[in-house]
Design a protein around this motif. Structure first.
Motif, PDB file in Angstrom:
ATOM      1  N   HIS A  10       0.828  -1.210   0.000  1.00 22.87           N
ATOM      2  CA  HIS A  10       0.000   0.000   0.000  1.00 22.87           C
ATOM      3  C   HIS A  10       0.850   1.243   0.000  1.00 22.87           C
ATOM      4  CE1 HIS A  10       0.363  -0.111   4.270  1.00 22.87           C
ATOM      5  NE2 HIS A  10      -0.407  -1.169   4.396  1.00 22.87           N
TER       6      HIS A  10
ATOM      7  N   GLU B 188      -7.219  -2.236   8.131  1.00 26.46           N
ATOM      8  CA  GLU B 188      -7.767  -3.564   8.383  1.00 26.46           C
ATOM      9  C   GLU B 188      -8.961  -3.881   7.475  1.00 26.46           C
ATOM     10  OE1 GLU B 188      -6.476  -5.779  10.601  1.00 26.46           O
ATOM     11  OE2 GLU B 188      -8.084  -7.226  10.260  1.00 26.46           O
TER      12      GLU B 188
ATOM     13  N   LYS C 283      -8.768  -6.207   4.374  1.00 20.50           N
ATOM     14  CA  LYS C 283      -8.757  -7.669   4.418  1.00 20.50           C
ATOM     15  C   LYS C 283     -10.185  -8.170   4.190  1.00 20.50           C
ATOM     16  CE  LYS C 283      -6.667  -9.693   7.854  1.00 20.50           C
ATOM     17  NZ  LYS C 283      -6.048  -9.987   9.167  1.00 20.50           N
TER      18      LYS C 283
ATOM     19  N   GLY D  98       1.184  -6.535   8.627  1.00 26.09           N
ATOM     20  CA  GLY D  98       0.372  -7.740   8.745  1.00 26.09           C
ATOM     21  C   GLY D  98      -0.859  -7.733   7.857  1.00 26.09           C
ATOM     22  N   VAL D  99      -1.413  -6.562   7.587  1.00 25.81           N
ATOM     23  CA  VAL D  99      -2.611  -6.505   6.741  1.00 25.81           C
ATOM     24  C   VAL D  99      -2.261  -6.940   5.322  1.00 25.81           C
ATOM     25  CG1 VAL D  99      -4.210  -4.895   5.622  1.00 25.81           C
ATOM     26  CG2 VAL D  99      -3.916  -4.813   8.100  1.00 25.81           C
TER      27      VAL D  99
ATOM     28  N   ASP E 201      -1.379 -10.712   5.234  1.00 20.97           N
ATOM     29  CA  ASP E 201      -2.564 -11.584   5.290  1.00 20.97           C
ATOM     30  C   ASP E 201      -3.371 -11.523   3.987  1.00 20.97           C
ATOM     31  OD1 ASP E 201      -1.886 -12.284   7.843  1.00 20.97           O
ATOM     32  OD2 ASP E 201      -3.750 -11.614   8.780  1.00 20.97           O
TER      33      ASP E 201
ATOM     34  N   THR F 196       7.188  -5.218   6.814  1.00 19.86           N
ATOM     35  CA  THR F 196       7.743  -3.879   7.066  1.00 19.86           C
ATOM     36  C   THR F 196       7.293  -3.272   8.386  1.00 19.86           C
ATOM     37  OG1 THR F 196       5.933  -2.748   5.915  1.00 19.86           O
ATOM     38  CG2 THR F 196       7.837  -3.391   4.572  1.00 19.86           C
ATOM     39  N   THR F 197       6.493  -3.985   9.186  1.00 22.14           N
ATOM     40  CA  THR F 197       6.192  -3.492  10.546  1.00 22.14           C
ATOM     41  C   THR F 197       6.862  -4.444  11.538  1.00 22.14           C
ATOM     42  OG1 THR F 197       4.162  -4.792  10.789  1.00 22.14           O
ATOM     43  CG2 THR F 197       3.914  -2.565   9.893  1.00 22.14           C
TER      44      THR F 197
ATOM     45  N   SER G  81       3.567 -11.945  12.246  1.00 18.31           N
ATOM     46  CA  SER G  81       2.594 -12.393  11.253  1.00 18.31           C
ATOM     47  C   SER G  81       3.202 -12.953   9.962  1.00 18.31           C
ATOM     48  CB  SER G  81       1.610 -11.273  10.923  1.00 18.31           C
ATOM     49  OG  SER G  81       2.271 -10.172  10.366  1.00 18.31           O
TER      50      SER G  81
ATOM     51  N   LYS H 225      -0.056 -18.394   8.294  1.00 21.05           N
ATOM     52  CA  LYS H 225      -1.489 -18.091   8.388  1.00 21.05           C
ATOM     53  C   LYS H 225      -1.792 -16.876   7.512  1.00 21.05           C
ATOM     54  CE  LYS H 225      -2.705 -19.609  13.062  1.00 21.05           C
ATOM     55  NZ  LYS H 225      -3.245 -19.140  14.337  1.00 21.05           N
TER      56      LYS H 225
ATOM     57  N   LYS I  54     -13.293 -11.727  12.473  1.00 22.66           N
ATOM     58  CA  LYS I  54     -11.966 -11.350  11.984  1.00 22.66           C
ATOM     59  C   LYS I  54     -11.194 -12.627  11.617  1.00 22.66           C
ATOM     60  CE  LYS I  54      -8.190  -8.745  14.106  1.00 22.66           C
ATOM     61  NZ  LYS I  54      -7.330  -8.366  13.047  1.00 22.66           N
TER      62      LYS I  54
ATOM     63  N   THR J 116      13.518  -1.154   7.193  1.00 20.73           N
ATOM     64  CA  THR J 116      12.161  -0.676   6.896  1.00 20.73           C
ATOM     65  C   THR J 116      11.451  -0.203   8.176  1.00 20.73           C
ATOM     66  OG1 THR J 116      11.215  -2.897   7.097  1.00 20.73           O
ATOM     67  CG2 THR J 116      11.854  -2.176   4.885  1.00 20.73           C
TER      68      THR J 116
ATOM     69  N   SER K  80      11.020   3.934   9.515  1.00 25.36           N
ATOM     70  CA  SER K  80       9.936   4.898   9.263  1.00 25.36           C
ATOM     71  C   SER K  80       8.654   4.555  10.030  1.00 25.36           C
ATOM     72  CB  SER K  80       9.629   4.907   7.759  1.00 25.36           C
ATOM     73  OG  SER K  80       9.380   3.588   7.320  1.00 25.36           O
TER      74      SER K  80
HETATM   75  N1  NAD Z   1      -1.049 -14.130   9.937  1.00 27.90           N
HETATM   76  C1  NAD Z   1      -0.718 -14.078  11.197  1.00 27.90           C
HETATM   77  O1  NAD Z   1      -0.169 -15.028  11.773  1.00 27.90           O
HETATM   78  C2  NAD Z   1      -0.992 -12.815  11.967  1.00 27.90           C
HETATM   79  C3  NAD Z   1      -0.470 -12.655  13.257  1.00 27.90           C
HETATM   80  C4  NAD Z   1      -0.685 -11.442  13.906  1.00 27.90           C
HETATM   81  C5  NAD Z   1      -1.417 -10.437  13.272  1.00 27.90           C
HETATM   82  N2  NAD Z   1      -1.921 -10.644  12.029  1.00 27.90           N
HETATM   83  C6  NAD Z   1      -2.667  -9.604  11.337  1.00 27.90           C
HETATM   84  O2  NAD Z   1      -1.786  -8.495  11.145  1.00 27.90           O
HETATM   85  C7  NAD Z   1      -2.567  -7.326  10.996  1.00 27.90           C
HETATM   86  C8  NAD Z   1      -1.896  -6.206  11.755  1.00 27.90           C
HETATM   87  O3  NAD Z   1      -0.624  -6.002  11.206  1.00 27.90           O
HETATM   88  P1  NAD Z   1       0.226  -4.674  11.471  1.00 27.90           P
HETATM   89  O4  NAD Z   1       0.199  -4.370  12.916  1.00 27.90           O
HETATM   90  O5  NAD Z   1       1.517  -4.846  10.783  1.00 27.90           O
HETATM   91  O6  NAD Z   1      -0.678  -3.549  10.804  1.00 27.90           O
HETATM   92  P2  NAD Z   1      -0.746  -2.929   9.326  1.00 27.90           P
HETATM   93  O7  NAD Z   1      -0.336  -3.887   8.298  1.00 27.90           O
HETATM   94  O8  NAD Z   1      -2.084  -2.298   9.203  1.00 27.90           O
HETATM   95  O9  NAD Z   1       0.341  -1.781   9.389  1.00 27.90           O
HETATM   96  C9  NAD Z   1       0.147  -0.738  10.314  1.00 27.90           C
HETATM   97  C10 NAD Z   1       0.326   0.639   9.663  1.00 27.90           C
HETATM   98  O10 NAD Z   1       1.709   0.840   9.462  1.00 27.90           O
HETATM   99  C11 NAD Z   1       1.946   1.327   8.144  1.00 27.90           C
HETATM  100  N3  NAD Z   1       3.265   0.822   7.762  1.00 27.90           N
HETATM  101  C12 NAD Z   1       3.606  -0.439   7.446  1.00 27.90           C
HETATM  102  N4  NAD Z   1       4.937  -0.522   7.297  1.00 27.90           N
HETATM  103  C13 NAD Z   1       5.428   0.708   7.503  1.00 27.90           C
HETATM  104  C14 NAD Z   1       6.734   1.253   7.516  1.00 27.90           C
HETATM  105  N5  NAD Z   1       7.805   0.484   7.308  1.00 27.90           N
HETATM  106  N6  NAD Z   1       6.897   2.577   7.768  1.00 27.90           N
HETATM  107  C15 NAD Z   1       5.806   3.363   8.026  1.00 27.90           C
HETATM  108  N7  NAD Z   1       4.547   2.900   8.054  1.00 27.90           N
HETATM  109  C16 NAD Z   1       4.368   1.590   7.797  1.00 27.90           C
HETATM  110  C17 NAD Z   1       0.814   0.805   7.329  1.00 27.90           C
HETATM  111  O11 NAD Z   1       0.575   1.654   6.256  1.00 27.90           O
HETATM  112  C18 NAD Z   1      -0.339   0.811   8.311  1.00 27.90           C
HETATM  113  O12 NAD Z   1      -0.984   2.051   8.286  1.00 27.90           O
HETATM  114  C19 NAD Z   1      -3.963  -7.665  11.473  1.00 27.90           C
HETATM  115  O13 NAD Z   1      -4.822  -7.740  10.365  1.00 27.90           O
HETATM  116  C20 NAD Z   1      -3.818  -9.037  12.106  1.00 27.90           C
HETATM  117  O14 NAD Z   1      -4.979  -9.832  11.982  1.00 27.90           O
HETATM  118  C21 NAD Z   1      -1.707 -11.805  11.371  1.00 27.90           C
END
Ligand code: NAD
Length: 363
Positions: A47, A76, A79, A108-109, A112, A132-133, A140, A145, A154, A172, A175
């Motif tokens: 994104h 979110e 998804k 994670g979004v 997934d 990148t988070t 994740s 998964k 969810k 990464t 930022s």
């Molecule tokens: N598959 C799995 O095993 C598993 C485990 C835990 C969580 N999850 C899922 O992960 C999701 C949450 O993931 P998340 O916390 O990474 O949230 P996310 O993917 O929404 O990212 C959070 C925010 O950070 C921004 N971002 C991402 N990388 C960035 C970067 N390097 N620099 C600046 N901004 C950045 C994104 O634009 C977003 O606004 C949920 O949907 C949850 O259900 C999945």
């Protein structure tokens, strides 16, 4: 050229795969050349926020491939099956086929969503996770998964679809806003609590350097925390046993998030309060001392993670736990810490005990 130069830990599962830790986005192309000779087309799903900063760096290494990108909005709500349908259309428009390789570039979004898309498009095409988070790097992206949400739940539509590799570039995280860092810290501290006492002590000792985002400390944090996840998933990829321990704090946390309609509490905050509640319950069950409960709460608190929530109705929260996916035959299944560095699955918590734990975290 050899794969040896990139540090990694392997997930040893039905199909083993490497989790590269501390590599650079620019080098992913070189890895693909070495490992997958028949790849010609790459589809990057990301994104805008992430693409703006990191897409160029990733593409530098992909000059020999036909590359397309699909950029989806953040959040979110993305998804969803509707978004999967739109991704399918966009992928067909750029001639994606069975030999295409999908790169999920994001948190994670994206992991997934792009992962679920890769799992169902033409019955499954190749996938590389590029998290990148902090949450995606330590949690994740590892374990296979993938899922989208449904209005009734969810992550209710999903699959186990392990990637060919996880490619983690620590830079990464530079930022990433602190609020997002907190979401990852909650999961990392949870990993320490369930499986690695010395990692818990690392968090206690390195608070300042973590908060100052010192690079070497962050690398160590991500490597050690990912290692916990890799180790657990390697023992139990399909969550038949030990993998359930990763849900520590989540039964309470999810109940809180749904009760609050996902407003006013982030996932990390929900998990943090959930860990505090589970620790109180563990104390009531004789699994940890009150001094250990305080130590856990103190650590969460020192990283700005909440351990109390004001103005909630404990009975309503208990009611919410009724819908937890882990419950079996109406019985609540909870993960409880056992001291610091171990956890157990408990089937014996009464509603009275759970209610008492909720009361400990409601102010
Ligand atoms: N598959 C799995 O095993 C598993 C485990 C835990 C969580 N999850 C899922 O992960 C999701 C949450 O993931 P998340 O916390 O990474 O949230 P996310 O993917 O929404 O990212 C959070 C925010 O950070 C921004 N971002 C991402 N990388 C960035 C970067 N390097 N620099 C600046 N901004 C950045 C994104 O634009 C977003 O606004 C949920 O949907 C949850 O259900 C999945």
């Amino acid at each position: 050229m050899s794969l040896e130069k990139w540090p990694k830990i392997d997930v040893k599962a039905d199909r083993s795969y490497p989790v590269f830790l501390g590599v650079s986005l620019e080098e992913l192309g070189e890895f693909l050349h070495l490992q997958f000779e028949d790849v010609e087309h790459i589809l990057i799903i990301s994104h805008q926020v992430v693409a703006d900063v990191y897409l160029d760096r990733l593409q530098k290494g992909l000059l020999d491939y036909r590359v397309n990108q699909i950029i989806v909005p953040a959040g979110e709500q993305e998804k969803s099956l509707e978004r999967i349908s739109q991704l399918t259309r966009a992928a067909l428009e750029c001639e994606t086929d069975r030999k295409t390789l999908v790169i999920a570039l994001g948190g994670g979004v994206i992991g997934d969503l792009a992962g679920f898309f890769a799992s169902v498009f033409m019955r499954g095409i190749r996938l590389i996770q590029v998290p990148t988070t902090l949450l995606a790097q330590v949690d994740s992206s590892v374990g296979g998964k993938v899922a989208v949400n449904h209005p009734l739940g969810k992550n209710i539509i999903g699959a186990f679809y392990p990637p060919l590799a996880v490619w983690t570039d620590f830079s990464t995280l530079d930022s990433l806003p602190w609020e997002e860092v907190e979401n990852g810290l909650a999961e990392s501290i949870k990993h320490a609590l369930i499986a690695d006492r010395s990692l818990f002590e690392f968090f206690e000792n390195e608070e300042e350097r973590i908060k100052e985002r010192e690079k070497s400390i962050w690398s160590e944090m991500v490597v050690r925390s990912s290692a916990v996840k890799v180790n657990i998933v390697s023992q139990d990829e399909r969550e038949q046993g030990v993998r359930a321990l990763l849900n520590l704090g989540h039964s309470f946390g999810h109940a809180l998030e749904t009760e609050m309609n996902y407003r006013g509490v982030t996932h990390g905050q929900g998990v943090s309060i959930g860990i505090a509640a589970a620790s109180h319950l563990a104390n009531a069950k004789g699994l940890m001392t009150i001094a250990e409960v305080d130590r856990i709460k103190q650590l969460l608190n020192r990283f700005g993670l909440p351990i109390m929530i004001p103005g909630q109705d404990p009975r309503a929260l208990l009611e919410r736990m009724q819908a937890d996916k882990k419950n079996q035959g109406g019985r609540k299944i909870l993960i409880l810490p056992k001291g610091i560095g171990q956890a157990v699955v408990s089937r014996e918590c009464t509603d009275q005990e759970i209610l008492a734990a909720w009361k400990q975290v409601i102010s």
